[in-house]
Write an enzyme that holds these catalytic residues in place. Sequence first.
Site, mmCIF file in Angstrom:
data_model
loop_
_atom_site.group_PDB
_atom_site.id
_atom_site.type_symbol
_atom_site.label_atom_id
_atom_site.label_comp_id
_atom_site.label_asym_id
_atom_site.label_seq_id
_atom_site.Cartn_x
_atom_site.Cartn_y
_atom_site.Cartn_z
ATOM 1 N N CYS A 209 -10.765 5.340 8.224
ATOM 2 C CA CYS A 209 -11.179 4.147 8.975
ATOM 3 C C CYS A 209 -10.161 3.752 10.046
ATOM 4 O O CYS A 209 -10.528 3.427 11.181
ATOM 5 C CB CYS A 209 -11.412 2.990 8.025
ATOM 6 N N HIS B 244 -9.857 -3.962 9.967
ATOM 7 C CA HIS B 244 -8.521 -3.398 10.141
ATOM 8 C C HIS B 244 -8.028 -3.758 11.545
ATOM 9 O O HIS B 244 -8.777 -3.661 12.526
ATOM 10 C CB HIS B 244 -8.555 -1.870 10.042
ATOM 11 N N ARG C 294 -1.190 -3.190 4.122
ATOM 12 C CA ARG C 294 -2.378 -3.935 3.663
ATOM 13 C C ARG C 294 -2.122 -5.422 3.852
ATOM 14 O O ARG C 294 -1.047 -5.919 3.469
ATOM 15 C CB ARG C 294 -2.607 -3.629 2.179
HETATM 16 N N1 HSE Z 1 -7.868 4.442 3.455
HETATM 17 C C1 HSE Z 1 -8.290 3.303 4.168
HETATM 18 C C2 HSE Z 1 -7.664 2.056 3.618
HETATM 19 C C3 HSE Z 1 -9.772 3.109 4.155
HETATM 20 O O1 HSE Z 1 -7.088 2.129 2.532
HETATM 21 O O2 HSE Z 1 -7.742 1.020 4.249
HETATM 22 C C4 HSE Z 1 -10.657 4.252 4.340
HETATM 23 O O3 HSE Z 1 -10.441 5.112 5.393
#
Ligand code: HSE
Length: 372
Positions: free
Chosen positions: A137, A276, A269
């Site tokens: 993503c 995102h 995160r």
């Molecule tokens: N790996 C990505 C994440 C999401 O942890 O935000 C999927 O691609």
Amino acid sequence: MAEQRVGFVGWRGMVGSVLLQRMQEEGDFKGFAPTFFTTSQPGGAPPQVGLEAPPLVAADDLKVLGSQDIVVSCQGGDYTKSVHPRLRAAGWRGYWIDAASTLRMEPGAVIVLDPVNQPVIDAALARGVRDLIGGNCTVSLMLMALVGLYRRGWVEWVSSMTYQAASGAGAAQVKELVAQMRALGAAAAAELDDPATSALLLERKVHAELGAPRFPTQHLGAPLAGSLIPWIDKAVDEGQTREEWKGHAESNKILGLSPEVPVDGLCVRVGALRCHSQGLTVKLRQDVPLPDIEAAIAQSHPWIRLVPNEPRLTRERLTPATLSGSLEIGVGRLHKLKLGPGYLGVFTVGDQLLWGAAEPLRRVLVQLLERQ
Ligand code: HSE
């Protein structure tokens, strides 16, 4: 010609649900024969999508899977690992469209992101590639933002600092983030209601709750509400996480670049739900004037939302709060950095479940159906 048979696996999960919702919004459920697979309720009723479908079929039924022309899987990497090799070994020649990362870097697979790499997809289909995989993503969203600059050959390297939403980790993590928010709100409720409470007292209450044994962290592994987690996925070599490793590997594969354009950075995160964001430093090969950069980005595809580098519009138009659920890719904060000539600062925000996951799969499915 007989209608094509399309199997859907993992359609109840977060990405799968968004995929079905987008297909319904776009009127894609027409002219093919769907079968819905399940890991839990074989024989159950299929979802109502406006096309007739048989009762749910077990997701490990290789015979029915092998009778599909196209299988779309949002079931996750373990399912792909278990089922895909057996289907191929049995001689199945259908198209496998997948959201999971398992097959992405296989030489026989193409990563699909058509507004960015339609020529790469076309070339792959022409040489008989049948594994069509959605990109990571973060990588897909970065390329949706920067493809206009890549196309002009301006990009020497990119450093990407990410602010990734809980949805990228999974549905349980989204729920846990909201539960964490509730716990924090509840812990501070009495003080918050008293206008005389000092901010420091409020902070102490919240901080104590963040560290309390009852604070829910089972899925996220740490507090995310009121905090952040600067680690995503497993460790790989030389201090990188796997999420960070994907930035270079996947962006170069998606664009089919040789020589490769380096991409690296730190993945973090944050407490956003499904968008995102990324703070990008782009090293340009030449010192391109800002208006040319803006024009190149604005013209790259129809989903760009270019936000002027000023405070009110940035707050109103370039945040997860405003872009959640939208197909637009916010691009803003564009300015030359003081690091030297040719250093560009960019901030981008995109919905992780749409262009980051479901939308490229939906669009390649529609392309395959239209090719017949
Ligand atoms: N790996 C990505 C994440 C999401 O942890 O935000 C999927 O691609």
